[in-house]
Structure formats: structure tokens, C-alpha cells
Scaffold this motif. Structure first.
Motif: not given
Length: 516
Positions: A182-183, A187-188, A229-231, A263-271
Motif C-alpha cells: 500500500y502507498a 503506525y502502531v 500517517l498523513s501524507r 510501517y507499510r502494509v503489504h499484501h503478498r502470497v508466496a507463489d
């Protein structure tokens, strides 16, 4: 010096520890290494779902887990600082599981729980130890472990990569982790709070250009807070950059900051989840948003699925065919989960007039109305709790009796004496269930196959669960139905057992790695 073991586990987070514990209980020798100095001290993941608690019960951890965490049963929705609705969740899963609630047990608590039970079995984690090289052939895997500048070679029959999104095992196998990032930045924070946020509940706050989610922690008035977080926030943003939005409109008042991270959030799955004798589990195989509290639980589910299959392969039963079922059972669920959480998360964080209208007007109006319906609430619980997860396309899943099909989680049936049919699953073994008097042929066949037969009475609870009084249910060691038959069918049972089932001798005590 080369040391040998049955299974080398890279990564001692919840997934790796749970895999090691289940394998050890089945008499499999494990070696578990992690470059961290010890279990995490931060809370990180915070919720365990009902299916996870059922697995913990199977391994005898349930009472200990329940003594460490806390329940929550309501979601409160704030819009621009005003309470707009609440969703009650208390008892929504009653009759479906021994754990009909949502439960807070943080990642650090889970790791401490699992490590302590593993230590009681004589297995300790090699902390400050990194897997630096990894190769495999038809005879097993060979890895180099590095600790304090010293190197050690370990040869194992199988390896499990439970070492997170930057998995050394996955990189060594050359398996891509496909997807995106995600662009937005998030934060946590771990905070002690007062204010409008309701103690002991989940609180979701929506505003024009940001969202906040407050999750209750085991300690009173302590919350895990997730926000966007704000831009224009600096790359090295500190907590002071977000304190203002937290305390706006009297929503919260910060009493103490325990820790903060961006942090940045990923959305990924191993092939692939398997390559030869190596397997990927947890964040090494799939990463996604924290929406729904699914990440840690999915990794624990991976471990529960793979552990008994590895143990059976090591003990000499249906090795390759059985191990081949891990990926087709777990990867489709991971893909579906990533896609679902991606859609939900995108709807929450997107900007623009249309997205704001949905977030600030439509959602607060529709959500309380929808969730008043019992059927909607139960469907949400089944999905979030992972009790609905099943494996319909797996070659292990065969047959059907009424509403129960091969590949489904065994329906939970409480007994009059306070116990349940789930208690029999604590043997971690293949077994046969009937929910009425078994035919003599069933008794003799189970005796011939050395398969435990558990006979439960026909009750209103068993009928509501869809378990037929004449049905025969051959149970997998992880609590899923392998084969379901409406009546005794020797040929079908013999074929299934010949291909998939191995009844090992009693498990020996846990063994330690030995030099070769």
C-alpha cells in the motif's frame, strides 16, 4: 561437526514455536533457530481466534492460554468523535465452538506460552542463531547456522521456513512473494488511555482523512492503536506527530506511551508453499493487513496443518502424497484471505469524495442494522474465527453425510458430563467417530486397523451439528473430517486408509540433535 535432526525450523515466532511443539508431541526431533535474542517483548499481533484456541486445547495449552488473556465482545464505531453505533459480539458463536467469543492474547504472550510448553518437553530455541545457507537434495536439507561468529552445519530430513516476510528459507528456495504494498504509511502504538474510547471493547474511529482502531490489551485501560500517517508526515515520524488526532474531540487522552512504530502494509502470497523438502509457513508464505486479526492465526493454522503430515512422513506413512496436500490446502485460503482483507482495508483507507461518503455516512448507518441479524453475526463469527475454513478440493477430503463433508472441521458437540467430542482429538491421531451405536462391522474394522473408535450418543446437539446417527467419520489428526460415509463401506475405508493413514507406535520422548 554436522548435527542431524528430523525437522529444522527457521524462525521462533508463534508459527515456528507451535510447529515445533506439535512435532515434538508426535515424537519428531526438531531444531529451531532464530536470529532474535529471545521472544518478542512488543505486543504485535493481539488476538487469537476460536480455531486457534481449539488447536491449543488439542495440545493441552488451552487452560494456560485462557489464564493469560481477556475477552472482548463489542465493536464501537465513532465518526468525527461521536459514537454512531455498536456491534455486540458476546456469545455469537455459542453452540459452534467451545470458544464462542473474540479473545485478546498478544503475540508476546503467545510466544511465552508456546516456548514454556516446548521447554517442558526438553526443547529449547537457539536464539541469536541465523540460517545463513540452505541447500537440499533427495536425502534432505543442509543448512549453515551462525551464532556469535561460529558456524554449524545441520542436516535435516525436512525444513520449515517460519522466518517472516524476509524469510531466508524462501529466498534460498527462490520463491517469489507476489503481491504489492500500500502507498499509505501506518503506525502502531501501545498506549494507556482514558477518554471516550470504551475500556475492554474494540473502538473504530473514522474521520475525513484518517481512521483509528483501538484494540483492548490484557491490562486495563491499555490499548493497541493503529492509524494512518498523513501524507506530509516525516519518514522518521514520532508519536508526537499523531498525538493530536488521537486526542481530538476528547476521543482519547494519552496517559502513557509504551511503544510506537511506523510501517507499510503489504499484501503478498508466496507463489509456492513447498519446494522439495522445504515448506513455508506464516509470514514467510503470506503477509496482509491486520484487518480482522487473521495474520498470526493463519500462521498457527499452517503449523497445525503441516505438523502431523511431517510426523507421519517421518514415521513412515504416505510421505510424498500426504506432504503434497499442504500447499493446495493452505495456499488457496491465504490467497482468499489476502484478497478479502485487501478489499476491506482499501475501503477504510482510501481518500476521495466517494470513499469518504461510504466511510462516514453509509458504513455508520448500515453496519449496526446488518449486524442486528443473528444470521449475519454468526456468518461474521464463522469467518473471522476461522471455524468455517475447510478443504473441499483436497484429495484428503472424501465423502459426505448430510451437512458434513470430508474436509470440514469436525462440528463441536458438547456432552452432558461437561466434556465434548473435541476432547478425543487431544490424542493428535487418526480416529473414527460415530454419533450413534456403531455397526459390528465398524467395531471389527477399527480393531483390525488399530484405529481408535470413539462412540458418542445421538443427541439434539449432535443432530443440530449435522452429524448423522448412522454416519462414520474418519478424522484427521488436526480435527478435520477426512472421510465421511453414510454407512459402513469396507472398500472405501480400506482404500482411504491404504493411501493416507498411518498409525505409528507410541511416540518416544523428545530427542535432542545429535552429532554425526
Amino acid at each position: 561437526m554436522t548435527r542431524t535432526t528430523d525437522v529444522l525450523i527457521s524462525g521462533a515466532g508463534p508459527t515456528g514455536l507451535f510447529l515445533a511443539l506439535w512435532l515434538t508431541r508426535l515424537g519428531v526431533q526438531v531444531r529451531i533457530a532464530d536470529p532474535k535474542p529471545g521472544p518478542v517483548q512488543e505486543t504485535r499481533a493481539i488476538a487469537v481466534q476460536a480455531r486457534t484456541l481449539e488447536f491449543y486445547d488439542q495440545l493441552g495449552l488451552g487452560d494456560d492460554a485462557m489464564a493469560r488473556g481477556r475477552h472482548f465482545d463489542r465493536l464501537n464505531l465513532f465518526v468525527r468523535g461521536q459514537l454512531r453505533g455498536a456491534v455486540r459480539l458476546h456469545g455469537v458463536g455459542r453452540g459452534l465452538t467451545p470458544h464462542p467469543y473474540l479473545y485478546i492474547l498478544t503475540q508476546d504472550q503467545n510466544e511465552a506460552l508456546l516456548a514454556q510448553h516446548l521447554a517442558r518437553l526438553g526443547v529449547t530455541v537457539d536464539w541469536n542463531t541465523e540460517v545463513t545457507t540452505f541447500t537440499q537434495d533427495r536425502g534432505g536439507v543442509t543448512a549453515t547456522l551462525e551464532h556469535g561468529g561460529q558456524r554449524e552445519t545441520v542436516h535435516a530430513r525436512y525444513a520449515a521456513g517460519c522466518d517472516g516476510a524476509r524469510s531466508a528459507v524462501r529466498h534460498a528456495l527462490g520463491i517469489p512473494l507476489s503481491g504489492g504494498t500500500y502507498a499509505q504509511r501506518f503506525y502502531v502504538a501501545d498506549l494507556t488511555l482514558s477518554g471516550q474510547v470504551r475500556e475492554g471493547d474494540v473502538n473504530l474511529s473514522l474521520d475525513d482523512d484518517h481512521f483509528l482502531a483501538f484494540f483492548p490489551m490484557p491490562e486495563p485501560h491499555r490499548h493497541r492503536v493503529v492509524g494512518q500517517l498523513s501524507r506530509d508526515a516525516p519518514q522518521d515520524a514520532t508519536f508526537e506527530a499523531v498525538r493530536g488526532e488521537l486526542e481530538a474531540n476528547g476521543l482519547a487522552r494519552v496517559e502513557r506511551l509504551h511503544w510506537f512504530s511506523t510501517y507499510r502494509v503489504h499484501h503478498r502470497v508466496a507463489d509456492r508453499f513447498r519446494a522439495g523438502r522445504a515448506f513455508l509457513l506464516g509470514d514467510a508464505a503470506h503477509v496482509h493487513t491486520p484487518v480482522g486479526g487473521q495474520g498470526m492465526n493463519t500462521g498457527l493454522g499452517d503449523a497445525a496443518n503441516l505438523a502431523w503430515k511431517l510426523a507421519q512422513a517421518i514415521h513412515g506413512g504416505a510421505a510424498e502424497a500426504l506432504l503434497d496436500t499442504y500447499e493446495p490446502e493452505r495456499r488457496p485460503f491465504a490467497v482468499s484471505l489476502v484478497n478479502t482483507t485487501d478489499r476491506v482495508f482499501s475501503g477504510i483507507v482510501q481518500n476521495g469524495p466517494a470513499a469518504r461518503f461510504v466511510r462516514l455516512t453509509v458504513l455508520p448507518s448500515v453496519l449496526p442494522l446488518l449486524t442486528r441479524a443473528e444470521v449475519v453475526r454468526r456468518l461474521l463469527f464463522l469467518t473471522v474465527s476461522q471455524t468455517r475454513l475447510h478443504y473441499p478440493a483436497s484429495p484428503l477430503s472424501q465423502g459426505a453425510v448430510g451437512r458434513v463433508r470430508g474436509g470440514q472441521r469436525l462440528p463441536w458437540v458438547p456432552q452432558a458430563d461437561g466434556r465434548s467430542n473435541f476432547d478425543r482429538l487431544r490424542s493428535l491421531s487418526w480416529q473414527v467417530h460415530t454419533y450413534g451405536p456403531p455397526a459390528p462391522d465398524v467395531l471389527s474394522w477399527c480393531a483390525q486397523q488399530a484405529l481408535p473408535l470413539h462412540v458418542f450418543p445421538t443427541t439434539s446437539a449432535s443432530r443440530r451439528a449435522g452429524l448423522d446417527p448412522l454416519g462414520i467419520y474418519l478424522m484427521r489428526p488436526d480435527g478435520y473430517v477426512g472421510l465421511a460415509l453414510p454407512t459402513f463401506d469396507r472398500a472405501a475405508l480400506d482404500r482411504y486408509v491404504a493411501r493416507w493413514v498411518h498409525v505409528p507406535p507410541p511416540a518416544p520422548a523428545a530427542r535432542h540433535a545429535r552429532p554425526s
